[in-house]
Design a protein around this motif. Structure first.
Motif: not given
Length: 145
Positions: A13, A56, A61-62, A64, A95-99
């Motif tokens: 990311r 994950t 984190v998620e 793609r 990286y898509s989302r999440g901490r």
């Protein structure tokens, strides 16, 4: 010789203008021992799906799928001296989302720490040769994005 197949991911990311990569410190390893998230391919599961799932589970984190980076092959010795031939397929993931570090309770025991490392430094910071090679491939791929 028994064979095992695993898959993992190099999650990247852009953060404050710099490319970062998600790394983990596996449970029980000394501070500073960084690795890529990876795990065994489940029955009927495709390697790329395993990579996404393991990322994950081990980082929180998620991501793609971008592309396959390559395979790492090695032989290791298990309890009792059994030699196992292992193939780990690695994928470049965005990286898509999440901490980072928000781990599910059922997998939190596998990881002592998760961190964003500077991607350019990953080949020097990762503990295992094959994973350092995958980080180099990720750097080249990111430059082409």
């Amino acid at each position: 010789m028994r064979r095992e197949f695993s898959a993992g991911g190099v999650v990247v990311r852009r953060l404050r203008g710099e490319w970062k990569m998600a790394a983990i410190r596996p449970a029980g390893k000394k501070p500073g021992v960084w690795a890529l998230p990876k795990g065994n391919i489940g029955a009927g599961e495709k390697p790329d799906a395993t990579a996404l799932r393991e990322v994950t589970e081990e980082t929180g984190v998620e991501a793609r799928l971008v592309e396959k980076l390559g395979d790492v092959r090695y032989v290791y010795t298990w309890d009792g001296g059994e030699r196992i031939f292992k193939v780990v397929s690695f994928y470049l993931l965005r990286y898509s989302r999440g901490r980072l570090g928000d781990l599910a309770p059922e997998t939190a025991h596998e990881v002592d720490e998760a961190s964003w490392l500077p991607l350019e430094e990953a080949p020097r910071l990762l503990a295992y040769g094959g994973e350092r090679e995958m980080a180099e491939k990720a750097i080249a791929a990111v430059r082409a994005l």
